[in-house]
Scaffold this active site. Structure first.
Site: not given
Length: 385
Positions: A188-189
């Protein structure tokens, strides 16, 4: 192999975790509070509750809204199975709303049609879980308006969308929902290795979430049956879970959060480069709705097999053979064997199924260099030629 996603860990991240390792608290300590407060402030929400992963976050978000047996929950078919499983954990019946063919998010028109029919047969959902696929917000203003008309609650599954913008705010401000869930998995980010967060503006939901993540236990005298047992005293006032995040994870998350604007800016720049370099090929690049800006957790392209003269599978295999670690996200949840047992079948969600048949996610992450991206594009052109 260039992977489709990976974490970015720097020396500050390592030092942040080391500081916790040398401190008095490894779990249930002050790093949790700092991470929660910082993310709530960044997003513009009143409260944040950290948990061990986003699946746990979705589960206790449903529980905090009272989801149980006899209730109905709807979500998107174009998502990871956790977005639907959370309702089943509570004993609820799960349903799906097909996607918009441009954004790949929940279709507002399909949602409205299903709500109209559900009201006619007395089968309205208690909760709707829109999924911000690939980092782009759903049309939350429109979904919220429907919630006011039809009486359902909203949990935003923003596992892909930390750092995304919607209208004049950030995804996670909960202006158009009861709660928002983020994921901090390594692809994820931003990452906490494993971890998740639930944001809300409602204090009673925050209190419920905090109890549910820790066995349903409270130390608040106002909530206890007995008031004078002593400072050691606590009570379990409902059935909860051990869904706590550790201080090690929170310290990493807080350090990563300081870099979030940089992470998102780079992902958006890489997405713009892809848009330009892939123009004219027999594929569809991601559509950006005008009401927000994606955080670009993913960069999914859709292969037009008729124009390409090759199947999606052939293109996928060719890219893997060229050292490009592409992925396919997602297999529609209703097509999973466990969901077919519930009565779902092929053909019920045609837009999600159509998207899946042509989808390939190209590599996209903060440390992807321009040179590596050029290599990806060259491989895509070669695979389509």
């Amino acid at each position: 192999m260039i992977p489709y996603g990976r974490q970015s860990i720097d020396d500050d991240d390592v030092r942040a975790v080391e500081e916790v390792l040398r401190s008095d608290w490894l779990t249930q300590g002050p790093a949790i509070d700092r991470f929660e407060q910082a993310l709530a402030e960044y997003c513009g929400a009143a409260y944040a509750v950290a948990v061990c992963n986003a699946t746990a976050a979705l589960h206790i978000a449903c529980l905090a809204l009272g989801v149980g047996e006899g209730d109905i929950v709807w979500t998107s078919p174009n998502t990871f199975v956790a977005s639907a499983n959370c309702a089943r954990y509570c004993g609820a019946t799960i349903g799906f709303v097909d996607i918009d063919p441009r954004t790949y998010n929940m279709s507002v028109s399909s949602l409205e049609d299903q709500l109209r029919h559900a009201r006619a047969v007395n089968a309205l959902p208690k909760v709707v879980i829109p999924v911000h696929f690939a980092g782009q917000s759903c049309d939350m203003q429109a979904i919220h308006a429907l919630s006011q008309e039809y009486g359902f609650r909203i949990i935003e599954d923003a596992s892909h969308a930390v750092g995304a913008d919607y209208l004049d705010g950030k995804v996670g401000d909960c202006r158009y929902s009861d709660m928002t869930v983020f994921s901090f998995h390594p692809v994820k980010i931003l990452t906490t290795a494993e971890g998740g967060m639930v944001l809300t503006n409602r204090p009673e939901l925050c209190d419920a979430l905090r109890r549910l993540r820790s066995h349903g236990i409270t130390r608040d005298p106002a909530a206890m049956e007995k008031k004078d047992e002593g400072p050691w005293y606590y009570e379990q006032i409902e059935l909860g879970y051990n869904y706590r995040m550790t201080d090690l994870q929170a310290a990493l998350g807080l350090s990563q959060l300081r870099r979030l604007p940089e992470f998102v800016a780079r992902r958006r720049a890489l997405a713009r480069r892809y848009d330009a370099m892939l123009a004219g090929l027999p594929l569809r690049t991601p559509y950006q709705a005008p009401d927000g800006v994606s955080a670009f957790h993913l960069y999914p392209v859709w292969i037009d097999e008729e124009k390409a003269g090759r199947s999606r599978r052939a293109v996928f295999d060719d890219l893997r053979a060229r050292g490009i670690g592409v992925n396919v996200l997602y297999i529609p949840v209703p097509l999973q064997p466990d969901y077919r047992k519930l009565g779902f079948a092929e053909g019920q969600f045609p837009e999600a199924e159509r998207y899946y048949r042509g989808a390939i996610s190209l590599p996209l992450y903060f440390s992807l260099s321009d040179e590596q991206q050029d290599q990806v594009v060259a491989a895509v052109k070669g695979a389509l030629s």
